[in-house]
Write a protein that holds these residues in place. Sequence first.
Motif, PDB file in Angstrom:
ATOM      1  N   MET A   1      56.835  37.167  26.551  1.00 55.81           N
ATOM      2  CA  MET A   1      56.213  37.340  27.854  1.00 55.81           C
ATOM      3  C   MET A   1      54.696  37.279  27.690  1.00 55.81           C
ATOM      4  N   LYS A   2      54.061  36.558  28.579  1.00 61.09           N
ATOM      5  CA  LYS A   2      52.611  36.433  28.576  1.00 61.09           C
ATOM      6  C   LYS A   2      52.019  37.102  29.802  1.00 61.09           C
ATOM      7  N   LYS A   3      50.778  37.557  29.648  1.00 63.06           N
ATOM      8  CA  LYS A   3      50.015  38.065  30.794  1.00 63.06           C
ATOM      9  C   LYS A   3      49.271  36.880  31.387  1.00 63.06           C
ATOM     10  N   VAL A   4      49.600  36.544  32.612  1.00 62.86           N
ATOM     11  CA  VAL A   4      49.009  35.399  33.297  1.00 62.86           C
ATOM     12  C   VAL A   4      48.108  35.912  34.421  1.00 62.86           C
ATOM     13  N   LEU A   5      46.876  35.437  34.421  1.00 63.80           N
ATOM     14  CA  LEU A   5      45.928  35.781  35.481  1.00 63.80           C
ATOM     15  C   LEU A   5      45.603  34.516  36.256  1.00 63.80           C
ATOM     16  N   ILE A   6      45.820  34.563  37.557  1.00 60.06           N
ATOM     17  CA  ILE A   6      45.522  33.425  38.427  1.00 60.06           C
ATOM     18  C   ILE A   6      44.283  33.772  39.250  1.00 60.06           C
ATOM     19  N   LEU A   7      43.270  32.918  39.171  1.00 58.77           N
ATOM     20  CA  LEU A   7      42.062  33.088  39.973  1.00 58.77           C
ATOM     21  C   LEU A   7      42.078  32.034  41.069  1.00 58.77           C
ATOM     22  N   SER A   8      42.340  32.480  42.275  1.00 62.83           N
ATOM     23  CA  SER A   8      42.368  31.584  43.422  1.00 62.83           C
ATOM     24  C   SER A   8      40.951  31.448  43.960  1.00 62.83           C
ATOM     25  N   GLY A   9      40.363  30.268  43.769  1.00 67.24           N
ATOM     26  CA  GLY A   9      38.989  30.023  44.189  1.00 67.24           C
ATOM     27  C   GLY A   9      38.851  29.496  45.598  1.00 67.24           C
ATOM     28  N   SER A  10      39.945  29.472  46.327  1.00 63.13           N
ATOM     29  CA  SER A  10      39.885  28.999  47.704  1.00 63.13           C
ATOM     30  C   SER A  10      39.159  30.006  48.586  1.00 63.13           C
ATOM     31  N   PRO A  11      38.273  29.548  49.461  1.00 58.21           N
ATOM     32  CA  PRO A  11      37.663  30.473  50.411  1.00 58.21           C
ATOM     33  C   PRO A  11      38.600  30.806  51.581  1.00 58.21           C
ATOM     34  N   ARG A  12      39.728  30.088  51.666  1.00 53.90           N
ATOM     35  CA  ARG A  12      40.669  30.304  52.773  1.00 53.90           C
ATOM     36  C   ARG A  12      41.981  30.869  52.249  1.00 53.90           C
ATOM     37  N   LYS A  13      42.276  32.113  52.579  1.00 55.96           N
ATOM     38  CA  LYS A  13      43.553  32.714  52.204  1.00 55.96           C
ATOM     39  C   LYS A  13      44.662  31.921  52.890  1.00 55.96           C
ATOM     40  N   GLY A  14      45.629  31.475  52.099  1.00 59.36           N
ATOM     41  CA  GLY A  14      46.715  30.677  52.647  1.00 59.36           C
ATOM     42  C   GLY A  14      46.388  29.197  52.732  1.00 59.36           C
ATOM     43  N   GLY A  15      45.189  28.807  52.287  1.00 62.65           N
ATOM     44  CA  GLY A  15      44.826  27.387  52.242  1.00 62.65           C
ATOM     45  C   GLY A  15      45.633  26.673  51.165  1.00 62.65           C
ATOM     46  N   ASN A  16      45.435  25.376  51.045  1.00 57.52           N
ATOM     47  CA  ASN A  16      46.229  24.579  50.101  1.00 57.52           C
ATOM     48  C   ASN A  16      46.121  25.083  48.667  1.00 57.52           C
TER      49      ASN A  16
ATOM     50  N   GLU B   1      54.295  38.291  33.093  1.00 56.07           N
ATOM     51  CA  GLU B   1      53.605  39.274  33.928  1.00 56.07           C
ATOM     52  C   GLU B   1      52.445  38.529  34.586  1.00 56.07           C
ATOM     53  N   VAL B   2      52.410  38.504  35.905  1.00 60.80           N
ATOM     54  CA  VAL B   2      51.454  37.660  36.624  1.00 60.80           C
ATOM     55  C   VAL B   2      50.650  38.473  37.629  1.00 60.80           C
ATOM     56  N   GLU B   3      49.348  38.199  37.665  1.00 61.96           N
ATOM     57  CA  GLU B   3      48.479  38.783  38.683  1.00 61.96           C
ATOM     58  C   GLU B   3      47.626  37.675  39.273  1.00 61.96           C
ATOM     59  N   LYS B   4      47.504  37.681  40.588  1.00 54.95           N
ATOM     60  CA  LYS B   4      46.645  36.711  41.270  1.00 54.95           C
ATOM     61  C   LYS B   4      45.473  37.451  41.888  1.00 54.95           C
ATOM     62  N   ILE B   5      44.281  36.918  41.676  1.00 53.48           N
ATOM     63  CA  ILE B   5      43.077  37.465  42.302  1.00 53.48           C
ATOM     64  C   ILE B   5      42.547  36.423  43.273  1.00 53.48           C
ATOM     65  N   PHE B   6      42.432  36.827  44.534  1.00 53.95           N
ATOM     66  CA  PHE B   6      41.808  35.976  45.550  1.00 53.95           C
ATOM     67  C   PHE B   6      40.310  36.228  45.457  1.00 53.95           C
ATOM     68  N   VAL B   7      39.612  35.344  44.771  1.00 51.38           N
ATOM     69  CA  VAL B   7      38.205  35.537  44.414  1.00 51.38           C
ATOM     70  C   VAL B   7      37.321  35.778  45.643  1.00 51.38           C
ATOM     71  N   ALA B   8      37.578  35.078  46.738  1.00 48.81           N
ATOM     72  CA  ALA B   8      36.748  35.236  47.942  1.00 48.81           C
ATOM     73  C   ALA B   8      36.867  36.638  48.533  1.00 48.81           C
ATOM     74  N   GLY B   9      37.915  37.363  48.179  1.00 43.77           N
ATOM     75  CA  GLY B   9      38.100  38.717  48.666  1.00 43.77           C
ATOM     76  C   GLY B   9      37.403  39.768  47.816  1.00 43.77           C
TER      77      GLY B   9
END
Length: 104
Positions: free
Chosen positions: A1-16, A34-42
């Motif tokens: 199992m790996k720790k995966v970090l996702i950095l969503s650089g979209s300024p629009r939540k729910g955008g493409n 194990e996965v975590e997503k960070i919505f960077v614009a937030g």
Amino acid sequence: MKKVLILSGSPRKGGNSDTLCDEFMKGAIEAGNEVEKIFVAGKNIGYCKGCYACKDTGVCVIKDDMAEVLQKMLDADVIVLSSPVYFYSISAQLKAVIDRTVAR
């Protein structure tokens, strides 16, 4: 199992780009990671001032959410970056995060 970090650089939540992050996250979780997503614009992440005060300490002088994000980046086995393409480059939000990693 790996720790995966996702950095969503979209300024629009729910955008493409943000939706692609969610789909990637589903697959990574199904694969047992194990996965975590960070919505960077937030997050409150300021721009690098180029002062290089971090050169000696490894710690940025700007006190915002970046310290938390940077620690998660350091702890992750896999970092996934997602961004829409603006003017042949990544979003300003994601660029700020990348610039602020100079402290490390």
